[in-house]
Scaffold this motif. Structure first.
Motif, PDB file in Angstrom:
ATOM      1  N   UNK A 261      10.648  -0.393  -0.081  1.00  0.00           N
ATOM      2  CA  UNK A 261      10.075   0.422   0.983  1.00  0.00           C
ATOM      3  C   UNK A 261       8.697   0.875   0.518  1.00  0.00           C
ATOM      4  N   UNK A 262       7.687   0.679   1.360  1.00  0.00           N
ATOM      5  CA  UNK A 262       6.320   1.089   1.036  1.00  0.00           C
ATOM      6  C   UNK A 262       6.098   2.502   1.549  1.00  0.00           C
ATOM      7  N   UNK A 263       5.602   3.365   0.675  1.00  0.00           N
ATOM      8  CA  UNK A 263       5.266   4.742   1.036  1.00  0.00           C
ATOM      9  C   UNK A 263       3.755   4.941   0.877  1.00  0.00           C
ATOM     10  N   UNK A 264       3.276   6.146   1.116  1.00  0.00           N
ATOM     11  CA  UNK A 264       1.830   6.376   1.125  1.00  0.00           C
ATOM     12  C   UNK A 264       1.156   6.125  -0.225  1.00  0.00           C
ATOM     13  N   UNK A 265       1.828   6.431  -1.326  1.00  0.00           N
ATOM     14  CA  UNK A 265       1.209   6.263  -2.640  1.00  0.00           C
ATOM     15  C   UNK A 265       2.005   5.361  -3.585  1.00  0.00           C
ATOM     16  N   UNK A 266       3.121   4.814  -3.120  1.00  0.00           N
ATOM     17  CA  UNK A 266       3.978   4.027  -4.005  1.00  0.00           C
ATOM     18  C   UNK A 266       4.848   3.070  -3.192  1.00  0.00           C
ATOM     19  N   UNK A 267       5.477   2.163  -3.916  1.00  0.00           N
ATOM     20  CA  UNK A 267       6.461   1.271  -3.315  1.00  0.00           C
ATOM     21  C   UNK A 267       7.736   1.410  -4.136  1.00  0.00           C
ATOM     22  N   UNK A 268       8.834   1.725  -3.452  1.00  0.00           N
ATOM     23  CA  UNK A 268      10.114   1.927  -4.115  1.00  0.00           C
ATOM     24  C   UNK A 268      10.952   0.659  -3.985  1.00  0.00           C
ATOM     25  N   UNK A 269      11.494   0.202  -5.118  1.00  0.00           N
ATOM     26  CA  UNK A 269      12.367  -0.966  -5.162  1.00  0.00           C
ATOM     27  C   UNK A 269      13.745  -0.530  -5.654  1.00  0.00           C
ATOM     28  N   UNK A 270      14.780  -0.979  -4.980  1.00  0.00           N
ATOM     29  CA  UNK A 270      16.152  -0.705  -5.385  1.00  0.00           C
ATOM     30  C   UNK A 270      16.857  -2.044  -5.585  1.00  0.00           C
ATOM     31  N   UNK A 271      17.431  -2.226  -6.775  1.00  0.00           N
ATOM     32  CA  UNK A 271      18.204  -3.429  -7.063  1.00  0.00           C
ATOM     33  C   UNK A 271      19.666  -3.034  -7.180  1.00  0.00           C
ATOM     34  N   UNK A 272      20.488  -3.613  -6.327  1.00  0.00           N
ATOM     35  CA  UNK A 272      21.913  -3.319  -6.322  1.00  0.00           C
ATOM     36  C   UNK A 272      22.722  -4.359  -7.071  1.00  0.00           C
TER      37      UNK A 272
END
Length: 179
Positions: A49-60
């Protein structure tokens, strides 16, 4: 892997935090040992998910015993910039999945298979899948990357799954990408 990311390398789920990979592996072993006569699928997948200052990655990581439940956990990686290029983001998602899959060495995979192997004649099975958050529909912007990402998963010796069958990436991991 990449120096521009923020992670402590630990895994978590709704009941446990700061799990090492060894603790994750042991939880998977215990899950299988409860009923080694079952049909097990070990699945991996990443969403972002792209946010204003970062991109969050989740690996399940999900171990499922068909008809009997699952055990799951995830690892979070934050890239401190907006990754707006779709190919870069999908490729990075796939890289993070590959990284977690690589923790399951041949010896570890053999250890899991050997739990189920004595029960194969009773119908037990064990498969491994890599779930990629892409689809091949004409209206899907990620469809141009399908062959490339599937080839990457297959090169690891695991079966690639895309939408609508890639629920570890598109549903489980996706849930934890939201702030």
């Amino acid at each position: 892997m990449n120096n521009d990311r923020l992670t402590d390398g630990t895994f978590q789920n709704l009941t446990q935090k700061n799990m090492t990979f060894d603790q994750v592996f042991e939880a998977i072993v215990q899950f299988i040992k409860k009923d080694p006569t079952g049909n097990f699928t070990l699945m991996f997948g990443t969403d972002s998910q792209v946010y204003s200052k970062e991109t969050k990655f989740i690996t399940g990581i999900v171990i499922q015993q068909k008809g009997k439940g699952v055990w799951a956990c995830f690892r979070k990686v934050i890239v401190p910039r907006r990754m707006t290029n779709l190919h870069e983001r999908i490729s990075y998602e796939t890289s993070l999945t590959e990284e977690v899959v690589s923790l399951f060495t041949e010896e570890k995979k053999e250890q899991l298979i050997n739990l189920v192997l004595p029960h194969v004649y009773k119908g037990a099975s064990f498969t491994i899948e890599g779930h990629i958050d892409i689809g091949c529909g004409q209206r899907n912007k990620t469809s141009v990357f399908v062959n490339e990402m599937i080839a990457r998963m297959n090169s690891l010796g695991i079966e690639a799954k895309i939408k609508p069958d890639s629920f570890v990436a598109s549903t489980y991991a996706n849930r934890f990408t939201k702030k």
